[in-house]
Design a protein around this motif. Structure first.
Motif, PDB file in Angstrom:
ATOM      1  N   LEU B  51      21.428 -33.228 106.287  1.00  0.00           N
ATOM      2  CA  LEU B  51      20.066 -32.556 106.182  1.00  0.00           C
ATOM      3  C   LEU B  51      19.468 -32.629 107.471  1.00  0.00           C
ATOM      4  O   LEU B  51      18.216 -32.391 107.567  1.00  0.00           O
ATOM      5  CB  LEU B  51      19.052 -33.516 105.107  1.00  0.00           C
ATOM      6  CG  LEU B  51      19.445 -33.366 103.667  1.00  0.00           C
ATOM      7  CD1 LEU B  51      18.730 -34.166 102.759  1.00  0.00           C
ATOM      8  CD2 LEU B  51      19.397 -31.822 103.381  1.00  0.00           C
ATOM      9  N   ARG B  54      16.350 -30.602 108.830  1.00  0.00           N
ATOM     10  CA  ARG B  54      15.496 -30.359 107.444  1.00  0.00           C
ATOM     11  C   ARG B  54      14.232 -31.388 107.626  1.00  0.00           C
ATOM     12  O   ARG B  54      14.255 -32.471 108.331  1.00  0.00           O
ATOM     13  CB  ARG B  54      16.205 -30.260 106.179  1.00  0.00           C
ATOM     14  CG  ARG B  54      17.170 -29.553 106.200  1.00  0.00           C
ATOM     15  CD  ARG B  54      16.543 -27.917 106.104  1.00  0.00           C
ATOM     16  NE  ARG B  54      15.527 -27.773 104.945  1.00  0.00           N
ATOM     17  CZ  ARG B  54      15.824 -27.416 103.478  1.00  0.00           C
ATOM     18  NH1 ARG B  54      17.192 -27.500 103.175  1.00  0.00           N
ATOM     19  NH2 ARG B  54      14.776 -27.680 102.836  1.00  0.00           N
ATOM     20  N   ALA B  83      17.324 -36.088 107.648  1.00  0.00           N
ATOM     21  CA  ALA B  83      16.126 -35.422 107.314  1.00  0.00           C
ATOM     22  C   ALA B  83      15.132 -35.954 107.672  1.00  0.00           C
ATOM     23  O   ALA B  83      14.986 -37.369 107.855  1.00  0.00           O
ATOM     24  CB  ALA B  83      16.010 -35.145 105.807  1.00  0.00           C
ATOM     25  N   ASN B 290       9.881 -27.650 100.515  1.00  0.00           N
ATOM     26  CA  ASN B 290      11.209 -28.229 100.877  1.00  0.00           C
ATOM     27  C   ASN B 290      11.656 -29.146  99.400  1.00  0.00           C
ATOM     28  O   ASN B 290      11.947 -30.232  99.550  1.00  0.00           O
ATOM     29  CB  ASN B 290      11.190 -29.278 101.715  1.00  0.00           C
ATOM     30  CG  ASN B 290      10.726 -28.605 103.275  1.00  0.00           C
ATOM     31  OD1 ASN B 290      11.227 -27.562 103.661  1.00  0.00           O
ATOM     32  ND2 ASN B 290       9.489 -28.841 103.691  1.00  0.00           N
ATOM     33  N   VAL B 293      15.106 -30.833  99.512  1.00  0.00           N
ATOM     34  CA  VAL B 293      15.292 -31.896 100.260  1.00  0.00           C
ATOM     35  C   VAL B 293      14.624 -33.026  99.579  1.00  0.00           C
ATOM     36  O   VAL B 293      14.987 -34.266  99.493  1.00  0.00           O
ATOM     37  CB  VAL B 293      14.448 -31.851 101.670  1.00  0.00           C
ATOM     38  CG1 VAL B 293      14.447 -33.186 102.611  1.00  0.00           C
ATOM     39  CG2 VAL B 293      15.005 -30.659 102.489  1.00  0.00           C
TER      40      VAL B 293
END
Lengths: 278, 370
Positions: B51, B54, B83, B290, B293
């Motif tokens: 990720l 992100r 992330a 998102n 995520v």
């Protein structure tokens, strides 16, 4: 008339203030008005609810009663304070002004919490009174109307003192001397000469304190008892817990209209012009 | 406690063709679920920062609670997936509700209390939890919800000031708290209708398992009996002050707040009898930018090691009971999901409050004004 206003170039100086007023007051009030009559559906049902159900009427009454009492106490404490400030020497006056100003610069939340510490059953005030044997049991100074009024009067006192101070300091001392020369004892002279001259300050101070009180939220919530619910608390609860903008907006509009009404009535009945006017 | 096999089958049925990436992630999640003691390392190695680049916005209540969640969930999630977690907020119910109504949320993961979850999930405001991504079998069954991941459990407890009522001679039931003759002095409840009505009914002799649906009239009649000795608190810090300063002798306090007062040396203790558990859930607002995520973040919330971090910092109880193996001994007795404590209480009925909150809140205000 309008053309003369526009022709006067100085009129443009009010443009920024006017823009601010439009953006920060007129627009939100208009939006609230719209919401109060349209959320969840168009109509006056929110007003009907707010003005017919006992719970909202009681809270509206609480709001007016607490604000009224706060105003009266502020006047009782504020008038002698302002009078003393006007008639004190320059050094003493400066000290007195700072005594009013320094709490004024402190956050409302801090002052409310300070009262919480001072007023509670095992707080400083009860400890001292118990210690010197003046009372046998702690006084109930908090979590009731007494607590709300102590907190609100202390917080709002400057709004009474400063308008009064400004008006009282402009009263010509020779009027009182003239009254004394004509044989008036001090008290009648005060009530018949000084007090009427100070009414614009009284009016402005009372209006400021009353109007600011109407919107109070944190002080009654923290220092008050079960019953001391004011409109602002109810509005917050409606929006925060239920997202009920319609009823909240209606309550806010009623508060605004009520304030305008009281202001106009006071103006008409007492026939006094405020110290600050258009 | 884990039903990995049956759950795996259900997941495969619901999502017959997971992408390669997802399959790999599933394996990692399943592996982590199989052994709670498995270190983060393997998750990191398998998920391999898939990720990175992100981000998601995490919004929760303020203060130490947020700091603990960042350490327990956000940081391990970032470390494992790459992330970035941006802290939004703080959480504000009115702001969230405006955001949900507009349908254009800017928060991806939000911490909400159970009653709000019940109310708002019915309105369709939250994304359904994707059980192909989030291993819900790790969460104790009574806290599993279709639209949220249970993050912590806390409870409404009987609290008392030990100077006023030393442990042993303290109020042991809500009947005691409502007994003004036996336990004189002021007492406190929260200034909300829930679970004040539950407390009143328990005091009046209703058994915990018979509480719902609430006998509202009976509850208000019981509340009338302590009207003159009652102080209502609005914020948790206010409750700590009331108990700590001895303004009240007994009443309601949240277990975590009592723990905090106790740690700071205040004379505050709690009783576990008749406690009422309540849950904070992480939700994903519908249309969150998102959301994908955020869904992966949820897997990290279910993990035992992360929940243990939370408990060790703030004494908030895990919903994944495997976490108890990693929780400090001195914290365990304060936790609402500890089997000894859970056995002495019940879980609040969020379905009941979803349907009755608005009407009963109005009745509560009426009662206060009377």
């Amino acid at each position: 008339m309008p053309s003369t206003v526009i022709r006067d170039r100085r009129a443009w100086l009010v443009a920024p203030a006017l823009a601010l007023l439009l953006a920060a007051f007129v627009y939100p009030v208009f939006w609230l008005l719209l919401r109060s009559a349209s959320d969840p559906v168009w109509g006056f049902h929110n007003y009907a609810t707010a003005l017919s159900e006992a719970i909202y009427l009681k809270v509206l009454w609480n709001t007016v009663a607490i604000s009224g009492a706060t105003t009266i106490f502020c006047l009782l404490f504020g008038y002698p304070m302002a009078y003393t400030m006007v008639h004190a020497g320059p050094a003493a006056r400066r000290i007195l002004i700072y005594i009013v100003l320094i709490p004024f610069w402190t956050s409302i939340l801090v002052r409310t919490f300070a009262w919480l510490v001072l007023l509670q059953p095992k707080g400083l005030i009860n400890d001292i009174l118990l210690g010197i044997g003046l009372i046998a049991r702690p006084l109930e100074l908090i979590y009731n109307r007494t607590g709300v009024l102590i907190g609100m009067v202390q917080i709002l006192l400057p709004f009474m003192v400063f308008p009064l101070f400004s008006v009282l300091s402009r009263i010509d001392g020779s009027y009182m001397k003239a009254a004394a020369n004509l044989g008036a004892p001090p008290l009648p002279a005060f009530f018949r000469v000084y007090l009427p001259l100070s009414l614009p300050g009284v009016f402005t101070g009372c209006m400021l304190v009353f109007i600011i009180s109407l919107g109070y939220f944190i002080t009654p919530a923290l220092l008050g008892g079960r019953r001391d619910i004011m409109v602002a608390q109810l509005i917050q609860e409606q929006i925060d817990q239920f997202g009920d903008w319609g009823l909240s907006a209606a309550l806010a509009m009623i508060l605004l209209a009520g304030t305008a009404l009281i202001f106009t009535l006071a103006h008409k009945v007492f026939g006094v012009k405020p110290a600050i006017r258009a | 406690m884990t039903h990995a096999t049956s759950n795996q089958a259900a997941r495969d049925a619901a999502h017959p063709q997971p992408s390669a990436g997802r399959r790999r992630f599933l394996k990692a999640a399943a592996a982590a679920g199989a052994s709670a003691a498995l270190p983060l390392l393997s998750g990191r190695a398998l998920a391999a920062s898939h990720l990175s680049g992100r981000h998601m916005v995490h919004t929760t209540w303020g203060g130490v609670y947020r700091d603990a969640q960042v350490a327990a969930y956000c940081d391990p999630f970032s470390a494992a997936t790459g992330a970035e977690v941006i802290q939004g907020g703080p959480m504000n119910a009115a702001k969230l509700s405006a955001m949900l109504k507009s349908g254009k949320p800017i928060w991806d993961v939000v911490d909400v209390v159970d009653v709000s979850l019940a109310v708002d999930s019915r309105k369709g405001y939250f994304e359904k939890i994707d059980t192909a991504v989030v291993n819900m079998s790790e969460i104790e069954a009574e806290y599993v919800h279709d639209y949220g991941v249970a993050n912590i459990v806390w409870s409404y407890n009987i609290g008392y000031n030990t100077d006023a009522f030393p442990t042993g001679r303290h109020p042991r039931s809500w009947a005691d708290v409502f007994d003004v003759a036996k336990f004189p002095g002021k007492r406190t409840l929260r200034d909300r209708v829930f679970p004040s009505l539950e407390h009143a009914l328990l005091a009046d002799g209703v058994k915990m398992q018979d509480l719902y649906p609430l006998d509202v009239d009976r509850a208000f009649a019981k509340l009338d009996t302590i009207k003159d000795d009652l102080i209502l608190w609005k914020s948790n810090s206010e409750s700590q002050q009331l108990f700590g300063d001895g303004v009240v002798g007994c009443g309601l306090i949240l277990n975590g707040r009592a723990f905090d007062s106790h740690k700071k040396g205040a004379p505050v203790a709690i009783e576990w009898n008749q406690n009422i558990r309540s849950v904070d859930y992480y939700v994903i607002p519908k249309g969150a930018p998102n959301a994908d995520v955020a869904m992966q973040f949820m897997t990290h919330v279910t993990r035992a090691e992360n929940q243990a971090r939370m408990a060790n910092r703030l004494a908030y109880a895990p919903t994944n009971l495997d976490a108890f193996a990693m929780i400090d001994e001195e914290v365990k007795p304060w936790l609402s999901t500890h089997p000894d404590n859970a056995a002495r209480g019940i879980l609040i009925s969020i379905d009941y409050w979803r349907d009755n909150l608005e009407a009963l809140t109005k009745r509560w205000t009426e009662w206060k004004l009377s």
